[in-house]
Scaffold this motif. Structure first.
Motif, PDB file in Angstrom:
ATOM      1  N   TYR A 117       0.792  -1.230   0.000  1.00  0.00           N
ATOM      2  CA  TYR A 117       0.000   0.000   0.000  1.00  0.00           C
ATOM      3  C   TYR A 117       0.831   1.291   0.000  1.00  0.00           C
ATOM      4  N   THR A 118       2.088   1.234  -0.394  1.00  0.00           N
ATOM      5  CA  THR A 118       2.855   2.479  -0.365  1.00  0.00           C
ATOM      6  C   THR A 118       2.767   3.254  -1.672  1.00  0.00           C
ATOM      7  N   ALA A 119       2.540   2.578  -2.777  1.00  0.00           N
ATOM      8  CA  ALA A 119       2.432   3.296  -4.045  1.00  0.00           C
ATOM      9  C   ALA A 119       1.735   2.415  -5.058  1.00  0.00           C
ATOM     10  N   ARG A 120       1.211   3.032  -6.114  1.00  0.00           N
ATOM     11  CA  ARG A 120       0.680   2.246  -7.234  1.00  0.00           C
ATOM     12  C   ARG A 120       1.762   2.197  -8.308  1.00  0.00           C
TER      13      ARG A 120
END
Lengths: 162, 803
Positions: free
Chosen positions: B209-212
């Motif tokens: 969940y830190t980046a797409r």
């Protein structure tokens, strides 16, 4: 022949009369001017005004931080940061819309898989100083909470066309 | 060769290959999930169904062997209908949670559903739910419901990592991927399962969940950890490294990287990062400007060089530094008149210094390991020290090669080992001497059999051994283990003799290397050193060793044994990185001036006078020369954090301040071109050592206990030490002292008791574990860990008492 016509038109003020006829027609026609703010024009349920973040009926925020709106925004007006909440769900820690950049195209609303970001009917908002139109997550959620009834009604009305 | 036709295009392909291979050759894409070029064929996803003329049903392209005249249609009505049907089935149980899935945007299923799926689902019933399981700190199985049962992860474990840590349990709709009896996934290659998973079932836990994927910029880099120099893509968002994935390079890392390469990036963003230059004034640390700090360093060094002598200044550099950094450091040191520079921090035998014909290296290209048919691996914790080389050896063994091990600990290599000789460290030389003697005897009998004298024979197999070594070996008794290893090696046609980190750190490393080289010559094997760090070879080439210049300087041991007045540390943490930590620390504490150039605030605050923040590998440009002698340059992926600066720039300014000539570089490329004028360094690599006499091996004095120390995989360098997730793995568990079960019995302690371990003038309390894979009279205590930093040298006598 054309020259003679033009000569007489100039002479008889034909253009002036023609123009005044338009003025005259509207002078006597039914007035469409609205006396804002006492009177308001009717709005479509698709009206794209101020943004709002919605919640589910149980109070849980809808947004899951998928960042599709951020990706689709043509004006780069949306800024999102995401983290895992204690219960393990994906939630935004930051969701900002810079309304001075926003072009109200409605793509964010269309891209949202959970109908979290919506554009409401509100258009009479203003900012008095620089930064007032930079809306944060809390502000957007507050708008959503305040107008949820209207927002839900508008979505329901539009549902059959989607 | 077989001629087949795919979509009307004809292609020639070898017998025994599949339709998928032919399509890849032709550039025709056939959708697939379970097929992977490095894994065995499972044909269980059915996505690659294609129409084959005259076949009644569509056939899976990945499992259909080519046949002469075959006509394959990948876009015919039958194929498209089959693919659409398969996709619909795959999506029946796949949750539609792409918006929150970490794989979203780089998901094979997502892409293929768009390309080959129907527009809508006809399935309205409940979807299958698979409960998540905790399989460790690196790989997340949080959303196992997403699994499409391609079994790539299972096959990866079996075929590449060598240990089947994930398996498919239950049947039919209830089938699910899980680890055995709630155990975690501990393989040092486990992160590759994340890349292999075509959906979001196995994802990276630290990245969660830190980046797409579309937010990340991808920048190429090179791994700074083990000697391989794996090629990486560093993925960056907002000037922060958020993920590291491999770049395919068949010659080095194929398409894999070790977990150390993959997850160490967390250390780059660690809170202990040093971001401002710091000076110690009256016992207090002050943040200062670069100018102040650099002038302080320059003045201090000038003063010591002036009042004492230049050789009172010594420099230690980690071999994880770039060629540019090491080159400038040695140029600076030699410029101010000191030759005391070393980067072989954990080495203890320096008797080969100046006698080597070149820089010690692997002795062959990395890719050639696959083609070897016999291995003799001496003193190597191979799986932990060079995980991907262990994988290469494993693949060779799988193809029929045989591995022989001489080591002080019988660690599981996850591959069949033909012969192993597990002996105490002081028996190493004796053991290798036995193998050498057995080889000579074996050769003698062969010569007799064939009736040829050695001198007449032209094949290298009958090379005459050094007459001196025959003399030395006279008293050696060949044991059965050595005879078996020698016999095994002599049978091979393409053998390799490899010396691991442990053998290089051994107090008799020179003797070991001499013997190993002769063993290699006699068995016509390639002889090589496994590089300990990313730039072990580069450090030699850059001159970050005390010899090679006009005057020989002090090596890493000498400059600590006879303490110097000033030390310059380039990313070295003496409390963890040195062979003898006690000695290093007392030298540091006694020094008048210690300049610590480091990316981190570490224990240097206790003894250093100035801390200069330098950039780790993602924040600087540089070059690593890997263990096969391949120079790989890379650029910075992000800007240096805070006021940290690339070390080459810091050294360049220091050179100017100290008025050393030739420090006017504008770019790191200019430094590199000076350090490595020719990027091809193969002519400078040579493992041969001349001018060292073989000594008569003595059988070890097996009275007391000897220390066997490994450097735990996640403590080997400054960056991994600070990578959170890696520190939560089993490999990073606090060190214990491990001894043979009967030694425990003799001591009267049980496995799990706390014992007092003493070495030199330090002692620590550790948990004791019985490990019958260790030889008698040894105690295995990890080095490079803060818990054991109170102990002395990595080898030598150690005492274990009841606490």
């Amino acid at each position: 022949m054309q020259m003679i016509k033009d000569f007489f038109k100039t002479f008889l003020l034909y253009e002036l009369v023609k123009g005044m006829a338009v003025t005259g027609r509207y002078f006597f026609a039914r007035k469409i001017t609205v006396q804002f703010p006492e009177e308001k024009t009717p709005q479509s349920f698709r009206f794209r005004g101020l943004h709002a973040q919605r919640r589910y009926a149980n109070g849980e925020e809808r947004c899951i931080g998928c960042k599709l709106c951020e990706a689709v925004c043509p004006a780069l007006a949306i800024k999102i940061e995401v983290a895992e909440r204690e219960d393990g769900t994906r939630r935004t820690t930051q969701y900002d819309i810079d309304l001075t950049k926003c072009i109200f195209c409605g793509f964010c609303e269309e891209s949202c898989p959970v109908d979290a970001i919506v554009e409401t009917r509100i258009f009479e908002y203003h900012g008095e100083k620089r930064g007032d139109l930079y809306y944060t997550k809390d502000m957007l959620l507050a708008i959503g909470d305040k107008y949820e009834e209207q927002i839900a009604k508008d979505r329901a009305a539009d549902a059959k066309y989607r | 060769m077989i001629n087949i036709e795919i979509d009307g295009k004809s292609v020639q392909t070898e017998r025994g290959t599949t339709v998928m291979d032919a399509a890849n050759k032709l550039g025709v894409y056939i959708p697939h999930f379970c097929y992977h070029k490095k894994l065995s064929i499972a044909a269980n996803c059915r996505m690659c169904l294609v129409e084959v003329e005259k076949a009644p049903k569509p056939l899976p392209a990945c499992a259909t062997p080519v046949a002469e005249g075959m006509k394959v249609l990948t876009h015919s009505e039958m194929a498209v209908k089959a693919q659409e049907g398969v996709m619909e089935f795959l999506l029946i149980n796949h949750p539609l949670d792409c918006p929150i899935c970490d794989q979203g945007g780089e998901c094979q299923l997502q892409d293929l559903a768009v390309g080959y799926g129907g527009g809508a689902s006809r399935y309205g019933e409940e979807k299958r739910i698979v409960m998540h399981k905790d399989i460790g700190a690196l790989v997340s199985t949080e959303e196992m419901s997403r699994c499409i049962q391609c079994t790539r992860c299972v096959r990866f474990g079996q075929e590449i990592a060598g240990v089947m840590e994930l398996g498919m349990a239950f049947r039919g709709e209830h089938a699910e991927i899980m680890s055995f009896v709630n155990s975690s996934v501990d393989s040092e290659l486990s992160g590759n399962m994340i890349d292999l998973c075509p959906v979001g079932a196995l994802t990276s836990k630290p990245f969660r969940y830190t980046a797409r994927s579309w937010e990340l910029s991808r920048r190429k880099s090179v791994s700074p950890h083990d000697g391989l120099g794996s090629n990486l893509v560093v993925q960056v968002k907002d000037n922060k490294v958020l993920r590291v994935v491999p770049v395919e390079n068949e010659a080095i890392n194929e398409c894999w990287i070790s977990d150390k390469d993959r997850f160490s990036y967390e250390g780059l963003n660690a809170p202990e990062r040093l971001t401002k230059p710091m000076l110690k004034q009256d016992g207090k640390w002050l943040e200062v400007e670069w100018q102040v700090a650099l002038e302080y360093v320059a003045n201090g060094l000038r003063q010591i060089a002036g009042s004492a002598a230049a050789d009172q200044i010594a420099a230690l550099a980690t071999p994880h530094s770039t060629v540019e950094e090491l080159y400038l450091l040695q140029k600076l040191m030699r410029g101010i008149g000191s030759n005391n520079i070393d980067s072989r921090l954990r080495q203890s035998d320096f008797s080969t210094d100046g006698k080597q014909a070149g820089a010690p290296w692997l002795g062959m290209p990395i890719a050639e390991i696959d083609t070897r048919d016999r291995f003799l691996i001496v003193g190597s914790f191979l799986r932990k020290d060079q995980p991907l080389l262990a994988h290469r050896v494993r693949q060779a063994v799988k193809k029929g090669a045989q591995a022989n091990i001489v080591h002080a600990s019988d660690d599981d290599l996850l591959m069949p080992v033909a012969n192993k000789s597990i002996v105490a460290p002081d028996e190493f030389v004796n053991m290798l001497a036995q193998i050498l003697k057995a080889l000579i005897e074996d050769q003698g009998s062969r010569i007799k059999d064939q009736g040829a004298t050695p001198a007449q024979s032209s094949t290298p197999r009958y090379a005459l051994p050094d007459p001196q070594s025959l003399n030395v070996l006279r008293g050696v008794e060949v044991g059965s283990a050595a005879a078996a290893i020698a016999k095994n090696l002599a049978e091979g046609k393409n053998a390799a003799v490899l010396l691991g980190n442990f053998a290089q750190q051994h107090p008799q490393a020179a003797q070991i290397a001499m013997l190993a080289e002769q063993i290699a010559t006699l068995s016509s094997a390639k002889f090589g050193f496994l590089g300990e760090a990313a730039n072990s070879v580069g450090a030699y080439l850059a001159g970050a060793v005390p010899f090679g210049a006009a005057k020989q300087g002090m090596n890493a041991m000498q400059m600590l044994a006879s303490p110097r007045k000033a030390y310059v540390l380039l990313n070295v943490e003496p409390e963890l990185d040195m062979h003898d930590v006690q000695q290093a620390m007392s030298a540091m504490k006694a020094a008048d001036m210690v300049v610590a150039m480091s990316a981190y605030k570490h224990h240097a605050t206790e003894y250093a006078d100035v801390l200069l923040p330098i950039a780790p590998f993602t924040e600087t440009s540089g070059t690593f020369v890997n263990t096969e002698g391949r120079a790989q340059s890379f650029r910075g992926a992000v800007k240096p954090l805070g006021e940290a600066r690339p070390a080459w720039k810091v050294l360049r300014v220091l050179g100017n301040l100290l008025n050393v000539s030739g420090f006017d570089y504008d770019t790191s490329e200019a430094v590199r071109d000076e350090a490595l004028p020719n990027k091809d360094v193969t002519d400078k690599l040579n493992n041969h050592v001349a001018g060292i006499a073989l000594q008569t091996p003595t059988s070890g004095n097996s009275q007391g206990l000897q220390r066997v120390s490994d450097v735990p995989i996640y403590f080997a360098d400054a960056v991994v030490r600070r990578a959170d997730a890696l520190q939560k793995t089993r490999d990073a568990a606090a060190p214990c002292v491990a001894m043979h079960g009967s030694e425990l019995h003799r001591l009267g302690v049980k496995s799990g008791d706390t014992v007092k371990v003493s070495q030199g003038n330090g002692s620590v309390h550790l948990t004791i574990l019985a490990n019958d894979r260790l030889p008698m009279h040894t105690a295995r205590v990890a080095a490079g860990h803060p818990v054991t930093a109170g102990l002395g040298a990595m080898f030598g006598a150690i005492t274990v008492e009841r606490a």
